[in-house]
Design an enzyme around this catalytic site. Sequence first.
Site, PDB file in Angstrom:
ATOM      1  N   ASP A  35       0.814  -1.214   0.000  1.00  0.00           N
ATOM      2  CA  ASP A  35       0.000   0.000   0.000  1.00  0.00           C
ATOM      3  C   ASP A  35       0.850   1.268   0.000  1.00  0.00           C
ATOM      4  O   ASP A  35       0.313   2.371  -0.135  1.00  0.00           O
ATOM      5  CB  ASP A  35      -1.010   0.002   1.165  1.00  0.00           C
ATOM      6  CG  ASP A  35      -0.377  -0.199   2.529  1.00  0.00           C
ATOM      7  OD1 ASP A  35       0.675  -0.861   2.622  1.00  0.00           O
ATOM      8  OD2 ASP A  35      -0.938   0.291   3.532  1.00  0.00           O
TER       9      ASP A  35
ATOM     10  N   HIS B  78      -3.606   7.590   6.992  1.00  0.00           N
ATOM     11  CA  HIS B  78      -3.486   6.117   6.974  1.00  0.00           C
ATOM     12  C   HIS B  78      -4.632   5.476   7.750  1.00  0.00           C
ATOM     13  O   HIS B  78      -4.453   4.558   8.540  1.00  0.00           O
ATOM     14  CB  HIS B  78      -2.128   5.688   7.571  1.00  0.00           C
ATOM     15  CG  HIS B  78      -1.694   4.315   7.139  1.00  0.00           C
ATOM     16  ND1 HIS B  78      -1.897   3.188   7.905  1.00  0.00           N
ATOM     17  CD2 HIS B  78      -1.078   3.889   6.017  1.00  0.00           C
ATOM     18  CE1 HIS B  78      -1.403   2.127   7.273  1.00  0.00           C
ATOM     19  NE2 HIS B  78      -0.899   2.522   6.128  1.00  0.00           N
TER      20      HIS B  78
END
Lengths: 332, 332
Positions: free
Chosen positions: B77, B279
């Site tokens: 990611d 995040h």
Amino acid sequence: LFSSNLVPEARMTFHITILGTSSATFGHGRFLTAQVANIHDRLYLVDCGEGTQLQLLKYGINANRIDRIFISHLHGDHYYGLMGLLTSMSLKGRQAPLHLHAHAPLLDVLVAHQRAAQAALQYPLHFHPLEPGQAGVIAAVPGLEVEAFPLRHGIPCSGFLFRETPKPRRIIGERLPQGMPSELIETLKLGQSVRFGGKLCAWEDMTLPPKPSRSYAFCSDTVYHPPLAEWVRGADLLYHEATYDSRLADKALAHGHSTAEQAAQLAMAAGARHLAIGHYSVRYADPALLLEEACGVFPPTWLAEEGKRFHLDIDPDMGIGLSCERLPAKLP
Amino acid sequence: LFSSNLVPEARMTFHITILGTSSATFGHGRFLTAQVANIHDRLYLVDCGEGTQLQLLKYGINANRIDRIFISHLHGDHYYGLMGLLTSMSLKGRQAPLHLHAHAPLLDVLVAHQRAAQAALQYPLHFHPLEPGQAGVIAAVPGLEVEAFPLRHGIPCSGFLFRETPKPRRIIGERLPQGMPSELIETLKLGQSVRFGGKLCAWEDMTLPPKPSRSYAFCSDTVYHPPLAEWVRGADLLYHEATYDSRLADKALAHGHSTAEQAAQLAMAAGARHLAIGHYSVRYADPALLLEEACGVFPPTWLAEEGKRFHLDIDPDMGIGLSCERLPAKLP
């Protein structure tokens, strides 16, 4: 074994959803090559450009329902979305095995990524290497075969043909003697006569011809290559790349691509029922020009577009019809 | 050499554009970690989740203006968008060298991809490996230093501190004798007195203190780790991940992540001026809960959001102010 009389009608699905149509890089809202074929309610992903997982979310397709992934070749615009998709499948709890058909160097890429992350996928990934130039059946499930065939592009590149296997004959209900056991019915469907209640039941009297078998051919990246017509002969829907218009035929050849006119010529030579074109160069803000060019040669041509779904349906008169819908886009 | 009196004011830019804020996978319209720092009109990309090139297009940032890319760690990611970005830079005619700072296993990934495509990038790519645990300056251009520092996450993971180097003192124009040559002016700016026209010109009389130096610290993925405060001490803007809320502190620790409360505690302990959190786990449709939690501990907290740009500007009174704008999104 797949038993046709146990298959609900929903299982007879045959549709292709376009997730990306851009060549090389993003532009004009277009994504990179990826398509999902839903055949008999099983999902197959064909190519996987960057952002494919985003497109799956956008069009409401559950990635963890995909059984097999086919990657035509290892140019980035056809597979850079693969690692993200495989990882997300794992994060979202996939446990079912996944089959991946691709040219061998992809395995080194997968291994390098896994080493870097120091993490393994939480489901079995079966890698089936494609040989350069490979031709023939590479995957089979009851009712469907997938064939690979060679395209002509700068690096080893495969096309894929999804073809329903021949179907059983259709029973004429009112002619069937009462109480005939299902084994005998299945035998009739295979075109063999049976004895029941002391009488011969001839398959010709009790059955109609089978429903037609449908086929979809995917030609991702290729120069115009007439022998290709043999591999995709009679496809109900042929997808063929059309990166450029015919004024750029030299450029197409030099870069391993085709023009819209050439895609149409191939469809015509192959006796395809319908043609979908895609893989548009970013120089075309609107690919309508490419559609016009192809339709001039082969009128039943369609534009591949993000979120467009092509259905191959069997008509009441047992013909195969193509219809098209646009999926609504959700926030991914 | 960088000569401050030749630097137009435009070159004093210092802003950070958020391209992605989602943890692990896409969701709720959020993309994966990537940020672009524009410092003195040079562009630095920090992390590069899948779809980063799409976000750059969306927010009108020319990828080929990026000089350096910093990748914090090799979970997908944070870097699965890299190959696509590097390839697109090449397709779009980049010739200028690109510097890539990342942990060493990324090089194997890049090599495997290039072998698969049988193609090379059309510009020089300089790979600068980060050592696990590395601390100190990893890149320097006139006026700016970038330091790496170790985060605590499952695999080797680096934070990055972007810090303007100390600036020269500011000349008080009206006190400067007419005709003083530029070499002498530069000497005054360094805080050294000079002789001119037979007279001593004392730096204390002719200059004011320098403009303050700005700093941005990026802590991508980490557990709450108090020693981190030393590495990011006094940062004008600290980005710290805040994957979970404090009810999930155990989960955060187990997965190598932090809560919003912990991010705020770290910002407080470090004496940061501002905190941006990001995040976010996909379990949060709206990260407002995380903002509230962080603000309870450290009020000057901001939510990182796609398309948000944080400016660190020097006030007329020589303080450092933070302002924030939302970039319009274009069709990518």
